[in-house]
Design a protein around this motif. Structure first.
Motif, short mmCIF file in Angstrom:
data_model
loop_
_atom_site.label_atom_id
_atom_site.label_comp_id
_atom_site.label_asym_id
_atom_site.label_seq_id
_atom_site.Cartn_x
_atom_site.Cartn_y
_atom_site.Cartn_z
N GLY A 1 5.83 -3.07 3.34
CA GLY A 1 6.20 -3.21 4.75
C GLY A 1 5.14 -3.94 5.56
N GLY A 2 5.36 -4.02 6.86
CA GLY A 2 4.44 -4.74 7.73
C GLY A 2 3.04 -4.15 7.71
N VAL A 3 2.92 -2.85 8.00
CA VAL A 3 1.61 -2.20 7.98
C VAL A 3 1.09 -2.13 6.55
CG1 VAL A 3 0.36 -0.06 8.44
CG2 VAL A 3 2.08 -0.87 10.06
N GLY A 4 1.98 -1.89 5.58
CA GLY A 4 1.56 -1.79 4.19
C GLY A 4 0.91 -3.05 3.67
N THR A 5 1.53 -4.20 3.92
CA THR A 5 0.95 -5.45 3.43
C THR A 5 -0.39 -5.74 4.10
OG1 THR A 5 2.33 -6.66 5.03
CG2 THR A 5 3.13 -6.53 2.75
N ALA A 6 -0.52 -5.38 5.37
CA ALA A 6 -1.81 -5.56 6.05
C ALA A 6 -2.85 -4.60 5.49
CB ALA A 6 -1.64 -5.36 7.55
N ALA A 7 -2.44 -3.35 5.20
CA ALA A 7 -3.37 -2.36 4.68
C ALA A 7 -3.88 -2.75 3.30
CB ALA A 7 -2.72 -0.99 4.63
N VAL A 8 -3.00 -3.29 2.45
CA VAL A 8 -3.43 -3.74 1.13
C VAL A 8 -4.52 -4.81 1.28
CG1 VAL A 8 -2.72 -5.06 -0.91
CG2 VAL A 8 -1.31 -3.16 -0.09
N GLN A 9 -4.29 -5.77 2.16
CA GLN A 9 -5.26 -6.86 2.33
C GLN A 9 -6.59 -6.36 2.89
OE1 GLN A 9 -3.42 -10.71 3.90
NE2 GLN A 9 -1.80 -9.25 4.34
N LEU A 10 -6.53 -5.52 3.91
CA LEU A 10 -7.76 -5.07 4.55
C LEU A 10 -8.53 -4.10 3.64
CD1 LEU A 10 -6.58 -4.62 8.23
CD2 LEU A 10 -8.00 -6.44 7.29
N ALA A 11 -7.80 -3.24 2.91
CA ALA A 11 -8.48 -2.34 1.99
C ALA A 11 -9.20 -3.13 0.91
CB ALA A 11 -7.47 -1.37 1.37
N HIS A 12 -8.56 -4.19 0.42
CA HIS A 12 -9.20 -5.05 -0.57
C HIS A 12 -10.44 -5.72 0.03
CE1 HIS A 12 -9.65 -8.04 -3.76
NE2 HIS A 12 -9.65 -8.97 -2.83
N ALA A 13 -10.31 -6.23 1.25
CA ALA A 13 -11.43 -6.91 1.89
C ALA A 13 -12.61 -5.96 2.16
CB ALA A 13 -10.97 -7.54 3.20
N MET A 14 -12.30 -4.67 2.35
CA MET A 14 -13.34 -3.68 2.63
C MET A 14 -13.94 -3.10 1.35
SD MET A 14 -11.32 -1.89 5.81
CE MET A 14 -12.53 -0.64 6.24
N GLY A 15 -13.54 -3.64 0.21
CA GLY A 15 -14.14 -3.22 -1.06
C GLY A 15 -13.43 -2.11 -1.77
N GLY A 16 -12.23 -1.75 -1.33
CA GLY A 16 -11.49 -0.68 -1.98
C GLY A 16 -10.82 -1.15 -3.27
N HIS A 17 -10.61 -0.21 -4.19
CA HIS A 17 -9.79 -0.45 -5.37
C HIS A 17 -8.39 -0.01 -5.00
CE1 HIS A 17 -7.83 0.33 -9.23
NE2 HIS A 17 -8.68 -0.54 -9.75
N VAL A 18 -7.46 -0.96 -4.85
CA VAL A 18 -6.19 -0.72 -4.17
C VAL A 18 -5.04 -0.52 -5.16
CG1 VAL A 18 -4.57 -1.57 -2.44
CG2 VAL A 18 -7.00 -2.14 -2.25
N THR A 19 -4.36 0.62 -5.02
CA THR A 19 -3.10 0.87 -5.72
C THR A 19 -1.99 0.79 -4.68
OG1 THR A 19 -4.10 2.31 -7.38
CG2 THR A 19 -1.73 2.52 -7.04
N ALA A 20 -1.03 -0.08 -4.92
CA ALA A 20 0.10 -0.26 -4.00
C ALA A 20 1.33 0.43 -4.57
CB ALA A 20 0.38 -1.75 -3.81
N LEU A 21 1.97 1.25 -3.77
CA LEU A 21 3.20 1.92 -4.17
C LEU A 21 4.35 1.25 -3.43
CD1 LEU A 21 3.97 4.31 -6.00
CD2 LEU A 21 3.87 5.79 -3.99
N ALA A 22 5.20 0.58 -4.19
CA ALA A 22 6.30 -0.20 -3.62
C ALA A 22 7.34 -0.41 -4.73
CB ALA A 22 5.80 -1.53 -3.07
N ARG A 23 8.23 -1.37 -4.55
CA ARG A 23 9.18 -1.69 -5.60
C ARG A 23 8.59 -2.71 -6.56
NH1 ARG A 23 15.20 -2.09 -2.73
NH2 ARG A 23 15.15 -0.02 -1.76
N ASP A 24 9.03 -2.64 -7.81
CA ASP A 24 8.52 -3.55 -8.83
C ASP A 24 8.65 -5.02 -8.43
OD1 ASP A 24 7.44 -1.94 -10.72
OD2 ASP A 24 9.18 -1.90 -12.04
#
Length: 319
Positions: A158-181
């Motif tokens: 979603g809108g917030v989700g796609t932004a959160a994935v990007q920002l979490a990655h930029a902040m050094g997080g190891h990101v797991t995204a839960l969405a559709r395949d």
């Protein structure tokens, strides 16, 4: 001028494009010639009548939480903005507006706008105002994501989700995204280290995580249980069931479920712009509608399955 307004509480067909007086900025205010706005959950909730205590029952009610456009005029005492400057911003989500962001012009206090990133079109900018601000506040201010932490983003497409994935990655997080395949390629490109299909993955099969960012609002207690000892969870979905889960989680101290109402002012908008300029954040847009088709945009939002944002343009010649 033309403005999208809610004429009664109900489904998307209560939205109308009406002729209204063009507003004028007062002291400390900025008049923005709007070029684009997006559909947000807040707009849909207000339209439904679920937050009458905030919106009031007096119609019409303006719709459109965010906007991107150019400064058309400034009121007394406003500094830092000139006519023609490209800006983005939000109306106040907890105040009633007869005209809001989905209109040809909107007036807001100067502290509710910021200069938009120069490389973004109005459509791209509108897609990031709420999504980018909400994700940034969640990660930076609510859960204080640290470098190297494991992050789960739920509702990642979603809108917030796609932004959160990007920002979490930029902040050094190891990101797991839960969405559709089917969104795995996009989310991996945005910075996700792992993408799991939410339809075939249960909460007890994943984790643990240091940080969970939830945009869905269901099964919150199940996902909270996947936090590490010092883990933090925040949800931006404020359904009645979510609010109940948030209240019940208060006994867990630092591992409680946190929430907030995104209400960004200039400093947050500037910070989001900085992430755009650095290349850490880019818009993800599902579809674009002319303002005249705002009801269709709301219907598409409510059907779900969105990837990024639904954005509306304000083409004056066609209204």
């Amino acid at each position: 001028m033309k403005a999208a307004q809610i004429t009664s509480f109900g489904a998307a067909d209560v939205l109308q494009i009406n002729d209204v007086d063009r507003p004028a900025p007062g002291a400390g205010e900025v008049l923005v010639s709007v070029e684009a706005s997006s559909v947000n959950g807040h707009d849909v909730i207000v339209r439904s009548g679920e937050v009458k205590m905030i919106s009031g029952r007096r119609f019409p009610i303006g719709v459109g939480l965010d906007f991107a456009g150019v400064v058309a005029a400034t009121g007394a005492g406003v500094e830092g903005y000139r006519v023609g400057d490209r800006v983005w911003g939000m109306v106040h989500p907890r105040q009633r507006h007869s005209v809001a962001g989905a209109a040809e012009y909107v007036v807001v206090p100067a502290e509710r706008v910021s200069h938009a990133p120069v490389d973004l079109s109005a459509v791209d900018a509108a897609a990031l105002v709420v999504a980018g601000s909400t994700a940034l506040i969640a990660l930076r201010d609510s859960v204080h994501l640290a470098d190297g932490e494991r992050v789960l983003v739920r509702g990642a497409a979603g809108g917030v989700g796609t932004a959160a994935v990007q920002l979490a990655h930029a902040m050094g997080g190891h990101v797991t995204a839960l969405a559709r395949d089917r969104h795995a390629e996009l989310l991996t490109d945005l910075g996700a280290d792992e993408v799991l299909d939410h339809r075939s993955t249960t909460s007890d099969e994943i984790g643990p995580f240091d940080v969970i960012v939830d945009t869905v609002g269901t099964e919150l207690h199940c996902y909270r249980s996947r936090l590490t000892k010092g883990g933090r969870m925040v949800t931006v979905a404020l359904s009645p069931s979510a609010l109940a889960a948030i209240a019940a989680s208060s006994i867990h101290g630092s591992r409680r479920i946190r929430t907030f109402s995104a209400n960004p002012e200039t400093p947050v908008l500037r910070a989001v712009a900085g992430h755009v300029t650095s290349g850490a954040l880019r818009p993800v847009i599902d579809s674009v509608y002319p303002l005249a088709d705002i009801a269709a945009a709301h219907q598409a939002f409510e059907r779900g399955g969105v990837v990024g944002k639904h954005v509306m343009t304000v083409p004056r010649s066609s209204l």
